[in-house]
Scaffold this active site. Sequence first.
Site, short mmCIF file in Angstrom:
data_model
loop_
_atom_site.label_atom_id
_atom_site.label_comp_id
_atom_site.label_asym_id
_atom_site.label_seq_id
_atom_site.Cartn_x
_atom_site.Cartn_y
_atom_site.Cartn_z
N TRP A 84 -12.56 13.49 1.60
CA TRP A 84 -11.29 13.09 0.63
C TRP A 84 -11.44 13.58 -0.65
O TRP A 84 -10.60 13.40 -1.27
CB TRP A 84 -11.81 11.19 0.54
N ASP A 95 -2.52 14.37 6.84
CA ASP A 95 -2.25 13.00 6.47
C ASP A 95 -0.97 12.95 5.49
O ASP A 95 -1.05 13.11 4.22
CB ASP A 95 -3.45 12.33 5.41
N ASN A 141 -3.60 -1.41 7.57
CA ASN A 141 -5.03 -2.20 7.14
C ASN A 141 -4.68 -3.56 7.11
O ASN A 141 -4.34 -4.00 5.80
CB ASN A 141 -5.27 -1.53 5.46
N GLU A 146 3.61 9.12 -0.74
CA GLU A 146 2.11 8.97 -1.17
C GLU A 146 1.77 10.46 -1.91
O GLU A 146 1.10 10.29 -2.74
CB GLU A 146 1.43 8.56 -0.10
N ARG A 190 -11.71 17.87 9.43
CA ARG A 190 -10.92 16.66 9.44
C ARG A 190 -9.36 17.13 10.36
O ARG A 190 -8.80 16.26 11.09
CB ARG A 190 -10.49 16.01 8.25
N GLU A 228 0.83 -1.13 0.00
CA GLU A 228 0.00 -0.06 0.06
C GLU A 228 0.85 1.21 0.04
O GLU A 228 1.73 1.31 0.84
CB GLU A 228 -0.86 0.05 1.28
N ARG A 229 0.58 2.07 -1.09
CA ARG A 229 1.59 3.44 -1.08
C ARG A 229 2.86 3.12 -1.33
O ARG A 229 3.79 3.97 -0.75
CB ARG A 229 1.26 4.30 0.07
N GLU A 241 4.99 9.54 13.70
CA GLU A 241 4.90 8.93 12.52
C GLU A 241 5.07 9.72 11.25
O GLU A 241 4.34 10.54 11.09
CB GLU A 241 3.53 8.25 12.43
N GLU A 254 -10.91 4.69 9.00
CA GLU A 254 -11.12 4.38 7.31
C GLU A 254 -11.45 2.87 7.24
O GLU A 254 -11.00 2.15 6.42
CB GLU A 254 -9.58 4.35 6.63
C1 BDP Z 1 -3.41 7.50 3.90
C2 BDP Z 1 -3.20 6.50 3.09
C3 BDP Z 1 -3.86 5.08 3.31
C4 BDP Z 1 -3.38 4.63 4.87
C5 BDP Z 1 -3.69 5.61 5.77
C6 BDP Z 1 -3.16 5.20 7.25
O1 BDP Z 1 -3.89 6.80 1.97
O2 BDP Z 1 -3.50 4.28 2.27
O3 BDP Z 1 -4.04 3.53 5.20
O4 BDP Z 1 -2.83 6.90 5.54
O5 BDP Z 1 -2.16 5.80 7.53
O6 BDP Z 1 -2.30 8.26 4.05
O7 BDP Z 1 -3.66 4.43 7.78
#
Ligand code: BDP
Length: 713
Positions: A560, A382, A227, A410, A353, A184-185, A404, A308
Amino acid sequence: MIRLLVACLVFAFLVGGVAKADDGYRLWLRYDALPSRMIAVYRPRVAAVGVTGNSPTLNAIRSELVNGLTGLLGSAVPVASDINRDGVVVVGTPRSSTLIARLRWETQLAQLGPEGFRIRSVKLGGHSVTVIASEGELGALYGSFHFLRLIQTLQPVNRLDITQKPRVQLRMLDHWDNLDGSVERGYAGRSLWNWSALPDTVDPRLLDYARANASIGINGSLLNNVNANAQILTGEYLRKVAAVADVFRPYGVRVFLSARFSAPMELGGLKTADPFDPVVAAWWKKKADEIFQLIPDFGGFVVKANSEGQPGPRTYNRTHVDGANMLAAALAPHNGLVIWRAFVYDMKPGYDRAGAAYENLQPFDGKFAANVLLQVKNGPIDFQPREPFHPLFGGMPATQLMPEFQITQEYLGFSNHLVFLASMWREVLDSDTYAKGPGSTVAKVADGSLDSQRLTGIAGVANTGSDRNWTGHHFLQANWYAFGRLAWNPDLPSRQIAGEWIGMTLTNEPKAAGTIARIMLESHEAVVDYMTPLGLHHIMWGGHHYGPAPWWDKEPRADWNPVYYHRADDRGLGFDRTASGSNTVGQYHPPVRDRFAKLSTCPEAFLLWFHHVPWEHRMKSGRILWDELALHYQRGVDWVRATRTEWDALAGVIDAERHGEVAKKLAIQERDAIWWRDACVLYFQTFSKRPLPAGVEKPARTLAEYKEKSLTW
Ligand code: BDP
């Protein structure tokens, strides 16, 4: 054709003498021979490696030093078991080395702890030697890498007196790797973990991964995506995880796993995952016992809960604390940790947000168990190209907060754009929260000194993958490097980090190194200029986040969509987070709050983050907002163009293979920067209704064309 061939051969010959082809696999641990004048300087100081004792870590130290020094000095540096000449490099702990025991350094070493080290030039048995000592073998390993780094960057090693210890305990890479091998990413190939071949076959590459991490002090690795798939917690997968942990162990890298909160249902067949249900708690306890049986030094769980779409305690009307503490109780008997993520935001009408994580988590300050760390993204939204620091830093004094960062890009051009992220992270770490008056920086929250925390940590979402050069772009190895160095010492200057990395990875030739350092140090500001200047954020194409789409409003959730964030209208641009708007600026302590809240004192870098600003607002430059915005976009493009020219001029200093590959990436970066500028300027112009200021190039295409399809990578 013939002429071209001859030209190529001549070029290859010329270049060959300077720099050999390099595919980037060796990262900053290249160990190619130094120039002969430097070999002459170092030779008498590093005549032999004195590592006695046998353990996986001591053996790793010995082989790293022998290989490294032999490579750097261009001929064999042997192992010595005693000191019978000058120049022996004695390494170990008072237990592993009688020579070190003789120095009686126990008190000093105890102060540095098992990961700290002391490096000194001393006389032993009448000979001049270098001692690299620690209370623990890992400290000796970190000290050895430090010593190698000094030589790799041509520093003197004749009068050493160095003491170091990590400022942050948990220095962790988070891999968002899925069990099917996708990341992912991730923009550097597939996952490094080959689950189907494990545990029988372990890719030798994992050893190099562990070495690279140890060389910069990284001591934790989260193997799977936040995830999370519950399967990772099955016996079958845990045996695979154990095989990975075995490879990492000598290098001090402990393994962590993302735990899916509903795993008791998915794996245990339970009807609920309610943290207050004793059967659920018992399931986790048993699971923890099973894991530690297989992996005695297992680090713990990372949990993304009620975020999410992920399951979590809120599903059962319990709180984040209820969920985290239930898992913490299962892990506590084994000294395992729970890293609970603060990335929580639920869309509700009229909400902001940027304020959501604070609203959700801050009320629980002081309530988390002793073995829980709360992992907080650097900014409140984010991982944007630029964000103000997260208001939870300084907002939860009784909670162990763990910043973090996202090393993978991304929102920053994937692995196509050269951007040195140390500058961005420095900005956050240096931010003053004023939680306890001036000097209450995020760095002091991270290292725990602000509130005397017992546990500290920093996490970075990894940018590594199966690509031969690990990170997809040679320069982005520097971000992995920088993350480790900053986690070790959150006060390290970006310039120093860049300098070290360049010297170890690209060149020690002073002029070229100077040019490259400048490019790296300017790069973050440049990317912000062509993507999200003046506090704009989250205006990327939906879903994949590559390229601009400020017009985007198709996502099912308002938060989003870019239009939610920039709020462009005929009057102006930006998100009003002051009292006349969402008022989430109130989550910061005064005087930070007041500085952000007032249009006249808000730093222009965050202007559109906190304010809805009229198009004709006068900026510090004397220009109006609209003109300033357009000129920032242009400036970003200009920087990429200038960088391409400068990089081209470095052909011959950098090996042809890496030089050529970086040049290709820079061409993509220029295309993208232009695309960003044009698309954003054209779109925002539909609101500002003003002409482009002098100095901004006319867009190459129409807005309709930019809207039609996204940039490709
Ligand atoms: C976002 C991403 C997503 C991640 C989420 C996260 O788009 O893919 O799952 O953060 O940090 O930046 O959980």
